[in-house]
Motif scaffolding. Sequence first.
Motif, mmCIF file in Angstrom:
data_model
loop_
_atom_site.group_PDB
_atom_site.id
_atom_site.type_symbol
_atom_site.label_atom_id
_atom_site.label_comp_id
_atom_site.label_asym_id
_atom_site.label_seq_id
_atom_site.Cartn_x
_atom_site.Cartn_y
_atom_site.Cartn_z
ATOM 1 N N TRP A 1 36.962 41.288 39.557
ATOM 2 C CA TRP A 1 38.173 41.968 39.098
ATOM 3 C C TRP A 1 39.289 40.957 38.806
ATOM 4 O O TRP A 1 39.968 41.041 37.787
ATOM 5 C CB TRP A 1 38.626 42.980 40.140
ATOM 6 N N CYS B 1 38.567 38.999 35.610
ATOM 7 C CA CYS B 1 38.885 39.794 34.415
ATOM 8 C C CYS B 1 40.390 39.909 34.215
ATOM 9 O O CYS B 1 40.898 39.771 33.099
ATOM 10 C CB CYS B 1 38.275 41.190 34.521
ATOM 11 N N THR B 2 41.105 40.153 35.296
ATOM 12 C CA THR B 2 42.564 40.265 35.217
ATOM 13 C C THR B 2 43.177 38.953 34.746
ATOM 14 O O THR B 2 44.065 38.945 33.900
ATOM 15 C CB THR B 2 43.136 40.643 36.591
#
Length: 82
Positions: free
Chosen positions: A59, A62-63
């Motif tokens: 996560w 991706c962020t």
Amino acid sequence: MPYGAAALLAWYGTTRLAARWLTVSAMVLLPAAVAAARLYRGGHHPTDIAGSVLLAVLWLACTRRIVKPVTVRTGRSETLHD
């Protein structure tokens, strides 16, 4: 994941090296201490922690890829605010 987001914000949002490392270290060590305590007390299995870490890393990757650092315009040229 709020700790990881705070670590990313501190890493790219501060220019002071000491403040950056202090904040990022706290944001990494705090969840690690909670995970160790929950493992010790039997609240979670090691696979729970491993799965959580894997999902959090994915996560945050991706962020980080989506939210790129801001370029700052100076009088002379554009520089990457790092």
